[in-house]
Design a protein around this motif. Structure first.
Motif, PDB file in Angstrom:
ATOM      1  N   PHE A   5       0.839  -1.208   0.000  1.00 22.50           N
ATOM      2  CA  PHE A   5       0.000   0.000   0.000  1.00 22.50           C
ATOM      3  C   PHE A   5       0.872   1.254   0.000  1.00 22.50           C
ATOM      4  O   PHE A   5       0.576   2.228  -0.706  1.00 22.50           O
ATOM      5  CB  PHE A   5      -0.903  -0.041   1.236  1.00 22.50           C
ATOM      6  N   ASN A   6       1.969   1.239   0.737  1.00 20.04           N
ATOM      7  CA  ASN A   6       2.844   2.403   0.789  1.00 20.04           C
ATOM      8  C   ASN A   6       3.562   2.639  -0.529  1.00 20.04           C
ATOM      9  O   ASN A   6       3.830   3.786  -0.896  1.00 20.04           O
ATOM     10  CB  ASN A   6       3.859   2.244   1.924  1.00 20.04           C
ATOM     11  N   VAL A   7       3.880   1.569  -1.266  1.00 19.07           N
ATOM     12  CA  VAL A   7       4.452   1.734  -2.600  1.00 19.07           C
ATOM     13  C   VAL A   7       3.419   2.353  -3.530  1.00 19.07           C
ATOM     14  O   VAL A   7       3.732   3.247  -4.329  1.00 19.07           O
ATOM     15  CB  VAL A   7       4.942   0.378  -3.145  1.00 19.07           C
ATOM     16  N   MET A   8       2.178   1.915  -3.427  1.00 19.95           N
ATOM     17  CA  MET A   8       1.111   2.472  -4.252  1.00 19.95           C
ATOM     18  C   MET A   8       0.936   3.962  -3.977  1.00 19.95           C
ATOM     19  O   MET A   8       0.734   4.760  -4.905  1.00 19.95           O
ATOM     20  CB  MET A   8      -0.200   1.729  -3.974  1.00 19.95           C
ATOM     21  N   ARG A   9       1.028   4.352  -2.714  1.00 22.80           N
ATOM     22  CA  ARG A   9       0.841   5.761  -2.364  1.00 22.80           C
ATOM     23  C   ARG A   9       1.964   6.637  -2.892  1.00 22.80           C
ATOM     24  O   ARG A   9       1.760   7.839  -3.080  1.00 22.80           O
ATOM     25  CB  ARG A   9       0.722   5.911  -0.847  1.00 22.80           C
ATOM     26  N   ARG A  10       3.134   6.070  -3.144  1.00 24.19           N
ATOM     27  CA  ARG A  10       4.210   6.868  -3.735  1.00 24.19           C
ATOM     28  C   ARG A  10       3.809   7.373  -5.117  1.00 24.19           C
ATOM     29  O   ARG A  10       4.166   8.474  -5.526  1.00 24.19           O
ATOM     30  CB  ARG A  10       5.495   6.031  -3.843  1.00 24.19           C
ATOM     31  N   ALA A  11       3.059   6.556  -5.844  1.00 24.63           N
ATOM     32  CA  ALA A  11       2.636   6.949  -7.187  1.00 24.63           C
ATOM     33  C   ALA A  11       1.324   7.722  -7.171  1.00 24.63           C
ATOM     34  O   ALA A  11       1.126   8.643  -7.981  1.00 24.63           O
ATOM     35  CB  ALA A  11       2.493   5.712  -8.070  1.00 24.63           C
ATOM     36  N   LEU A  12       0.421   7.364  -6.262  1.00 24.17           N
ATOM     37  CA  LEU A  12      -0.941   7.886  -6.301  1.00 24.17           C
ATOM     38  C   LEU A  12      -1.224   8.966  -5.269  1.00 24.17           C
ATOM     39  O   LEU A  12      -2.313   9.552  -5.272  1.00 24.17           O
ATOM     40  CB  LEU A  12      -1.927   6.722  -6.111  1.00 24.17           C
ATOM     41  N   GLY A  13      -0.279   9.238  -4.380  1.00 18.81           N
ATOM     42  CA  GLY A  13      -0.457  10.306  -3.406  1.00 18.81           C
ATOM     43  C   GLY A  13      -0.882   9.794  -2.041  1.00 18.81           C
ATOM     44  O   GLY A  13      -1.487   8.726  -1.914  1.00 18.81           O
ATOM     45  N   GLU A  14      -0.562  10.556  -1.018  1.00 22.83           N
ATOM     46  CA  GLU A  14      -0.839  10.146   0.356  1.00 22.83           C
ATOM     47  C   GLU A  14      -2.332  10.031   0.655  1.00 22.83           C
ATOM     48  O   GLU A  14      -2.733   9.301   1.557  1.00 22.83           O
ATOM     49  CB  GLU A  14      -0.203  11.147   1.332  1.00 22.83           C
ATOM     50  N   ARG A  15      -3.171  10.745  -0.072  1.00 21.19           N
ATOM     51  CA  ARG A  15      -4.613  10.705   0.183  1.00 21.19           C
ATOM     52  C   ARG A  15      -5.331   9.602  -0.600  1.00 21.19           C
ATOM     53  O   ARG A  15      -6.527   9.393  -0.418  1.00 21.19           O
ATOM     54  CB  ARG A  15      -5.244  12.065  -0.168  1.00 21.19           C
ATOM     55  N   TRP A  16      -4.592   8.907  -1.466  1.00 20.18           N
ATOM     56  CA  TRP A  16      -5.223   7.870  -2.292  1.00 20.18           C
ATOM     57  C   TRP A  16      -5.676   6.702  -1.421  1.00 20.18           C
ATOM     58  O   TRP A  16      -5.081   6.392  -0.391  1.00 20.18           O
ATOM     59  CB  TRP A  16      -4.231   7.364  -3.336  1.00 20.18           C
ATOM     60  N   ALA A  17      -6.751   6.061  -1.857  1.00 22.85           N
ATOM     61  CA  ALA A  17      -7.258   4.874  -1.168  1.00 22.85           C
ATOM     62  C   ALA A  17      -7.659   3.820  -2.193  1.00 22.85           C
ATOM     63  O   ALA A  17      -8.179   4.151  -3.266  1.00 22.85           O
ATOM     64  CB  ALA A  17      -8.458   5.228  -0.291  1.00 22.85           C
ATOM     65  N   PRO A  18      -7.421   2.543  -1.904  1.00 22.05           N
ATOM     66  CA  PRO A  18      -7.863   1.475  -2.815  1.00 22.05           C
ATOM     67  C   PRO A  18      -9.382   1.324  -2.784  1.00 22.05           C
ATOM     68  O   PRO A  18     -10.063   1.918  -1.940  1.00 22.05           O
ATOM     69  CB  PRO A  18      -7.165   0.229  -2.250  1.00 22.05           C
ATOM     70  N   LEU A  19      -9.906   0.539  -3.695  1.00 20.33           N
ATOM     71  CA  LEU A  19     -11.349   0.299  -3.731  1.00 20.33           C
ATOM     72  C   LEU A  19     -11.780  -0.548  -2.533  1.00 20.33           C
ATOM     73  O   LEU A  19     -12.804  -0.274  -1.906  1.00 20.33           O
ATOM     74  CB  LEU A  19     -11.735  -0.404  -5.034  1.00 20.33           C
ATOM     75  N   GLU A  20     -11.001  -1.584  -2.244  1.00 24.61           N
ATOM     76  CA  GLU A  20     -11.282  -2.479  -1.111  1.00 24.61           C
ATOM     77  C   GLU A  20      -9.975  -3.110  -0.661  1.00 24.61           C
ATOM     78  O   GLU A  20      -9.004  -3.175  -1.422  1.00 24.61           O
ATOM     79  CB  GLU A  20     -12.249  -3.605  -1.503  1.00 24.61           C
ATOM     80  N   VAL A  21      -9.971  -3.605   0.579  1.00 27.39           N
ATOM     81  CA  VAL A  21      -8.877  -4.428   1.091  1.00 27.39           C
ATOM     82  C   VAL A  21      -9.501  -5.671   1.709  1.00 27.39           C
ATOM     83  O   VAL A  21     -10.487  -5.578   2.449  1.00 27.39           O
ATOM     84  CB  VAL A  21      -8.035  -3.671   2.143  1.00 27.39           C
ATOM     85  N   HIS A  22      -8.946  -6.838   1.377  1.00 30.94           N
ATOM     86  CA  HIS A  22      -9.478  -8.110   1.863  1.00 30.94           C
ATOM     87  C   HIS A  22      -8.437  -8.836   2.717  1.00 30.94           C
ATOM     88  O   HIS A  22      -7.245  -8.799   2.412  1.00 30.94           O
ATOM     89  CB  HIS A  22      -9.851  -9.025   0.691  1.00 30.94           C
ATOM     90  N   PHE A  23      -8.907  -9.490   3.783  1.00 29.31           N
ATOM     91  CA  PHE A  23      -8.060 -10.364   4.590  1.00 29.31           C
ATOM     92  C   PHE A  23      -8.755 -11.703   4.769  1.00 29.31           C
ATOM     93  O   PHE A  23      -9.976 -11.765   4.939  1.00 29.31           O
ATOM     94  CB  PHE A  23      -7.774  -9.750   5.963  1.00 29.31           C
ATOM     95  N   SER A  24      -7.979 -12.782   4.754  1.00 27.74           N
ATOM     96  CA  SER A  24      -8.567 -14.117   4.914  1.00 27.74           C
ATOM     97  C   SER A  24      -8.844 -14.438   6.373  1.00 27.74           C
ATOM     98  O   SER A  24      -9.662 -15.309   6.662  1.00 27.74           O
ATOM     99  CB  SER A  24      -7.647 -15.184   4.309  1.00 27.74           C
ATOM    100  N   HIS A  25      -8.177 -13.753   7.327  1.00 24.22           N
ATOM    101  CA  HIS A  25      -8.409 -14.046   8.738  1.00 24.22           C
ATOM    102  C   HIS A  25      -9.696 -13.382   9.231  1.00 24.22           C
ATOM    103  O   HIS A  25     -10.277 -12.534   8.564  1.00 24.22           O
ATOM    104  CB  HIS A  25      -7.220 -13.604   9.599  1.00 24.22           C
ATOM    105  N   GLY A  26     -10.115 -13.790  10.416  1.00 21.29           N
ATOM    106  CA  GLY A  26     -11.334 -13.249  10.995  1.00 21.29           C
ATOM    107  C   GLY A  26     -11.194 -11.797  11.411  1.00 21.29           C
ATOM    108  O   GLY A  26     -10.088 -11.274  11.551  1.00 21.29           O
ATOM    109  N   ARG A  27     -12.316 -11.144  11.623  1.00 22.54           N
ATOM    110  CA  ARG A  27     -12.314  -9.734  11.991  1.00 22.54           C
ATOM    111  C   ARG A  27     -11.796  -9.559  13.419  1.00 22.54           C
ATOM    112  O   ARG A  27     -12.340 -10.128  14.358  1.00 22.54           O
ATOM    113  CB  ARG A  27     -13.728  -9.156  11.885  1.00 22.54           C
ATOM    114  N   PRO A  28     -10.729  -8.768  13.607  1.00 24.56           N
ATOM    115  CA  PRO A  28     -10.197  -8.547  14.956  1.00 24.56           C
ATOM    116  C   PRO A  28     -11.096  -7.606  15.754  1.00 24.56           C
ATOM    117  O   PRO A  28     -12.010  -6.975  15.203  1.00 24.56           O
ATOM    118  CB  PRO A  28      -8.818  -7.925  14.699  1.00 24.56           C
TER     119      PRO A  28
END
Length: 353
Positions: free
Chosen positions: A158-181
């Protein structure tokens, strides 16, 4: 005193480049923790700080992260570690991304060289209907404690992506296979988007158009040097997986969403059920024995490292009745889950005196 368990020996332990230790040590200091103490507890040689290309044990590094989460009482330690991790702290792998021409090139290069940076692991790009999924997964079935690792690794990318897209950029979604903490709202703050748990894989989803954005630190010469260095090091060149290892890893990834069935695992591996059954038999395993071994190690991990209730743990491991889990635990360790946890914690207190 209780000794760590392992379901089987591996011919080659998973490794990660020592560059990761520098950023980890820096974050530990910010959290007021003693890096040397955690290195010692996790059997990490601090000399690796001066040799970022040296491979270190991945299980040892992940143990260090789990230990740090416990000592700092920060349940989202891996999340915030990844969130602040500068790509430069990732050594050659970080520079492969930063020096690429575009974000798309960066993610392709980082995916290509990821098995050299971290063996027995996978990073891949999938394109579908104008969206891109960058998926991360551990392929080492012996590693069952994966939550902090997944959150840290997606944070790194995500931090590599923000180098190109800016600090305020956000992805469409983020998924994790583990349960919700418990403190899951922190994940939405860290990634600035909808974060979903108990998903098929760990992934960052973004718009395909974002891939054309130039990397601000593009440097063809540095990219060439980083690639050539990876080709020389080639950490993962000789790694071979047994089918049993792959099955164990898939069970670990899917158990939080329900009891894994052999048909489901066979489908994830792209094998007919009969082929999976026959090849496991040739290796001296059955699907049920591997499932049992994963449950055993997960039970050990959660009882030792968390305050999760026995009933909740039984549910997490796919038991319909807590009594069934208690019976299985007695078979594995010769004691009830509660008695085992109490005895383990008492031993730990004595060791600290």
């Amino acid at each position: 005193m209780h000794r760590s368990i392992s379901a089987r020996d591996t011919s080659q332990a998973a490794t990660v480049m020592g560059a990761v230790v520098s950023g980890f040590a820096s974050f530990l200091r910010q959290q007021g923790a003693e890096a040397e103490d955690i290195f010692e507890r996790s059997a990490i040689n601090p000399d690796v700080l001066s040799d970022p290309n040296q491979p270190i044990s991945l299980p040892a590094f992940l143990k260090a992260i789990d230990t740090a989460a416990l000592l700092t009482e920060n349940d989202n330690f891996g999340l915030w570690l990844g969130n602040q991790y500068r790509p430069e702290y990732l050594g050659l792998w970080g520079y492969v991304g930063l020096s690429s021409a575009t974000l798309g090139d960066a993610l392709m290069n980082m995916s290509r060289y990821f098995p050299d940076f971290q063996s027995r692991s996978s990073l891949k790009l999938n394109h579908h209907q104008g969206k891109v999924r960058l998926e991360y997964g551990l392929l080492d079935g012996s590693i069952v404690s994966r939550r902090h690792d997944a959150e840290m690794t997606l944070g790194n990318v995500f931090n590599v992506m923000r180098r190109a897209l800016g600090e305020r950029w956000a992805p469409l979604e983020v998924h994790f296979s583990h349960g919700r903490p418990e403190c899951w709202q922190d994940h939405q703050k860290a990634f600035r988007t909808d974060v979903r748990f108990e998903q098929e894989s760990n992934a960052i989803v973004l718009n395909a158009l974002d891939l054309s954005r130039p990397m601000p630190g593009a440097d063809p010469q540095l990219l060439l040097i980083a690639k050539q260095s990876f080709n020389v090091i080639r950490l993962a060149g000789s790694v071979r997986f047994t089918l049993a290892e792959r099955v164990r890893s898939e069970i670990v990834e899917t158990i939080h969403t329900g009891v894994p069935r052999i048909e489901q695992i066979a489908d994830r591996l792209g094998l007919p059920v009969w082929t999976l059954t026959r090849q496991l038999k040739d290796e001296g395993h059955t699907f049920s024995s591997l499932f049992d071994s994963v449950r055993k190690e997960l039970a050990y991990n959660y009882l030792e490292k968390t305050a999760m209730s026995i009933s909740k743990l039984a549910e997490l491991l796919g038991y319909t009745e807590t009594s069934s889990f208690t019976h299985a635990f007695n078979r594995w360790f010769g004691a009830s889950p509660k008695r085992w946890r109490d005895r383990t914690r008492e031993s730990a207190r004595i060791d600290e005196l």
